[in-house]
Design a protein around this motif. Structure first.
Motif, short mmCIF file in Angstrom:
data_model
loop_
_atom_site.label_atom_id
_atom_site.label_comp_id
_atom_site.label_asym_id
_atom_site.label_seq_id
_atom_site.Cartn_x
_atom_site.Cartn_y
_atom_site.Cartn_z
N ALA A 94 -9.63 -2.22 -5.70
CA ALA A 94 -10.09 -1.51 -4.67
C ALA A 94 -10.02 0.04 -4.84
CB ALA A 94 -9.24 -2.20 -3.45
N LYS A 95 -9.30 0.35 -5.97
CA LYS A 95 -8.99 1.94 -6.19
C LYS A 95 -10.51 2.14 -6.93
CE LYS A 95 -4.81 2.73 -4.77
NZ LYS A 95 -4.49 1.92 -3.70
N PRO A 96 -10.50 3.50 -7.17
CA PRO A 96 -11.71 3.77 -7.71
C PRO A 96 -11.88 3.52 -9.43
CG PRO A 96 -10.71 5.91 -7.39
CD PRO A 96 -10.01 4.66 -6.87
N LEU B 59 -15.58 -2.97 -0.52
CA LEU B 59 -14.66 -2.58 -1.48
C LEU B 59 -15.29 -2.96 -3.03
CD1 LEU B 59 -11.38 -3.45 0.07
CD2 LEU B 59 -12.19 -1.26 -0.52
N ARG B 82 -15.26 4.09 -3.36
CA ARG B 82 -13.65 3.61 -3.29
C ARG B 82 -12.74 4.80 -3.56
NH1 ARG B 82 -15.74 -0.57 -6.57
NH2 ARG B 82 -14.71 0.38 -8.40
N PHE B 87 -6.58 0.55 0.52
CA PHE B 87 -6.62 -0.72 0.92
C PHE B 87 -5.55 -1.44 0.90
CE2 PHE B 87 -8.00 -5.19 -0.29
CZ PHE B 87 -8.08 -5.58 0.94
N PRO B 89 -4.34 -5.42 1.40
CA PRO B 89 -5.04 -6.57 1.41
C PRO B 89 -3.98 -7.41 2.28
CG PRO B 89 -4.29 -6.45 -0.64
CD PRO B 89 -4.19 -5.36 -0.01
N GLN B 154 1.00 2.38 -1.23
CA GLN B 154 -0.01 2.37 -2.28
C GLN B 154 -1.31 2.75 -1.59
OE1 GLN B 154 -2.62 0.10 -3.33
NE2 GLN B 154 -2.30 -1.04 -1.44
N ALA B 155 -1.70 2.27 -0.44
CA ALA B 155 -2.96 2.43 0.26
C ALA B 155 -3.16 3.99 0.65
CB ALA B 155 -2.91 1.51 1.52
#
Lengths: 278, 294
Positions: A94-96, B59, B82, B87, B89, B154-155
């Motif tokens: 979900a990161k680039p 995503l 992104r 994100f 989850p 982390q998000a």
């Protein structure tokens, strides 16, 4: 903010390497492999008429390939497939991070680990061979026999070849993981794949004899080009124990073979993985 | 980043093939949704309504069958889209071999945080979710609530413009949930857009500006929370010191003007609010006791 694919691959590879190193399996397998290599020293009296140095070296070469392959398969499945299974990949992808960066980072982390494994085992084998060498030289000169030969640089080259060989094993496992649905499936199919690669040269030569039908020979040659031949890397005895050494062309072609197969297998992995639902 | 909306979804449909015969299961059907920038947006629906599938498509974790999704004008699923997104989850699972700080550093690095900003942003994210003290511990030792908080760190560590949170308060105690709510409000103040998937409707009502409700993959309601919840035909008067005589007088006055008194009740606060208030009072009393003892 920095947008560099190489940096992302580096971080993923670094994390994969640390994760593998912190698992007990790596240490356990290394101790087992070192134990097997060392057992060559203890069992050298049962050398079946071979030279003692070759007997010890064969134990070490066998330990490198056997435990190296187990490590390559299990760690690849553990570090790649389990990441999808445990859903840690959800947050990472979900990161680039592009899919190819993820695949390449995982592979490089695992390959680095395999390099450490081979290097450590190479040191163990070099120490054992070096310990026995003076006594064997003395015994041979006393009995008027040809002096044994040990080339530690050749051992270093052999370790490099094994690193490339295990790289092909890891890349093949990674490809299987990219479409596998269960952990067990990935491990079993990878192990079968490695077995196939190990026996492919024997199979190809058996089915490409002139007495075979044309289509059988064509098929055998075709299969021989698709399935990697892992026996090409078996240059241990000439490299380490023979004064003549291994032909340079054989060493270079084995390295080139590994260097070609790894990117091809990784490319197929990326292609299969690019549409996988996470 | 010059789009009017943080997210634009147009005609999104997602079919899954299940079983050996490949029976089609439609998870999302013709969903069209525009999520404005700088809002806290609630995505609601029962289990299996298509919320998580929609988020995963946004995503790039799964491909759409048909339809288009844009994040700040960039096609969803691309690395460029992104790079603006954080994100968390549902029921997150992280690398157990890393410490909390190592984990947040790792995600910051892959998200592109530069070396000279890394330490600062990691420590800020850890402090924001109140995980600084536990940051040296391995993630494998964390409780469910701590996992949610480190997941939130982390998000947000790369300071994204859009934060997508799938059940961020699952397993978190009411104090932790309230703290997460405050973090989301603070993010909105800083111009960020937050998408919140939650089954805790009370929290959604309190935090969200707009909501969308999905059922069986279809959008059944979308709008501002205030608009959606208000009953325009009725009004509430909150009165102090209402005696029986005054009440009778008010009732008859209303009736004589054609209005009807429907209900007289005491205003209530939510149980969550009561819990947080009482804990705060109890903590301050304990502090006073300790300082008096000294």
């Amino acid at each position: 903010m920095t947008d560099s694919s190489l940096l992302r691959v580096r971080w993923i590879a670094g994390n994969t390497f640390v994760e593998a190193l912190r698992q007990r399996f790596f240490a356990f397998l290394f101790l087992l492999a070192a134990g097997l290599a060392a057992s060559g020293m203890l069992l050298r009296t049962f050398n079946f008429g071979q030279s003692e140095l070759k007997f010890i070296a064969d134990f070490g070469f066998g330990a490198m390939f056997l435990f190296g392959s187990i490590l390559a398969i299990v760690m690849t499945v553990q570090l790649f497939f389990s990441e999808l299974d445990n859903r840690t990949a959800l947050t990472l992808l979900a990161k680039p991070v592009r899919r190819w960066e993820f695949v390449l980072g995982k592979f490089l982390g695992i390959w680095t680990l395999l390099g450490v494994f081979i290097a450590l085992l190479g040191v163990v084998l070099a120490v054992m061979l070096s310990i026995r060498m003076p006594e064997l030289v003395e015994s041979a000169s006393r009995n008027g026999e040809p002096l044994p030969f040990l080339n530690l640089k050749g051992l270093g080259m052999f370790c490099l070849l094994q690193w490339f060989r295990l790289g092909v094993v890891a890349a093949l496992s990674l490809m299987i993981c990219s479409f596998a649905q269960t952990f067990l499936y990935a491990v079993i199919v990878s192990a079968m794949g490695i077995l196939l690669c190990q026996v492919q040269s024997a199979g190809v030569s058996a089915f490409s004899k002139p007495d075979q039908e044309t289509w059988v020979r064509t098929l055998a040659n075709g299969v021989g080009k698709v399935i990697p031949d892992l026996q090409l890397f078996d240059l241990g005895v000439p490299l380490v124990l023979s004064p003549a050494g291994a032909p340079q062309s054989a060493v270079l072609s084995a390295l080139g073979y590994g260097a070609l197969y790894m990117p091809v297998l990784l490319f197929i992995t990326v292609f299969l993985f690019s549409d996988r639902e996470i | 980043m010059n789009s009017e909306y943080a997210i634009e979804i147009k005609g999104l449909t997602k079919d899954f093939r299940t079983g050996l015969r490949g029976v089609k299961l439609r998870a999302v059907e013709d969903l069209t949704l525009n999520i404005p920038r700088n809002t806290i947006y609630g995505l609601l629906g029962p289990n299996g309504s298509g919320k998580s599938t929609t988020l995963k498509i946004l995503l790039g974790l799964i491909p759409a069958t048909t339809g288009t999704c844009l994040i700040f004008g960039n096609p969803a699923g691309t690395a460029k889209a992104r790079s603006h997104v954080g994100f968390l989850p549902e029921a997150p699972y992280f690398y157990r071999h890393l410490s909390g700080r190592e984990l947040v550093r790792f995600y910051a690095r892959v998200a592109g945080v530069s070396r000279n900003q890394l330490d600062k942003q990691v420590e800020e994210a850890l402090a924001l979710v109140n995980m600084t003290e536990a940051a040296a511990r391995r993630v494998g030792t964390y409780s469910k609530g701590m996992l949610q908080r480190i997941g939130l760190a982390q998000a947000i560590v790369h300071d994204p413009q859009l934060v997508i949170l799938d059940e961020p308060t699952a397993g978190v105690d009411p104090l932790g949930a309230a703290a997460i709510g405050e973090i989301l409000l603070a993010m909105k103040k800083r111009g960020k857009t937050v998408i919140l998937c939650s089954h805790l409707l009370g929290q959604v009502e309190e935090l969200c500006d707009r909501v969308a409700i999905l059922n069986k993959g279809k959008l059944i309601l979308e709008g501002a929370v205030e608009e959606a919840l208000a009953r325009r035909e009725q009004q509430v008067l909150t009165v102090e010191k209402l005696s029986d005589e005054t009440r009778l007088a008010v009732t008859s006055a209303l009736e004589s003007n054609g209005a009807k008194l429907v209900e007289i009740a005491h205003p209530r606060i939510s149980l969550e609010k009561l819990f947080v208030e009482r804990l705060a009072i109890s903590s301050s009393e304990k502090k006073d006791e300790v300082s008096n003892d000294r």
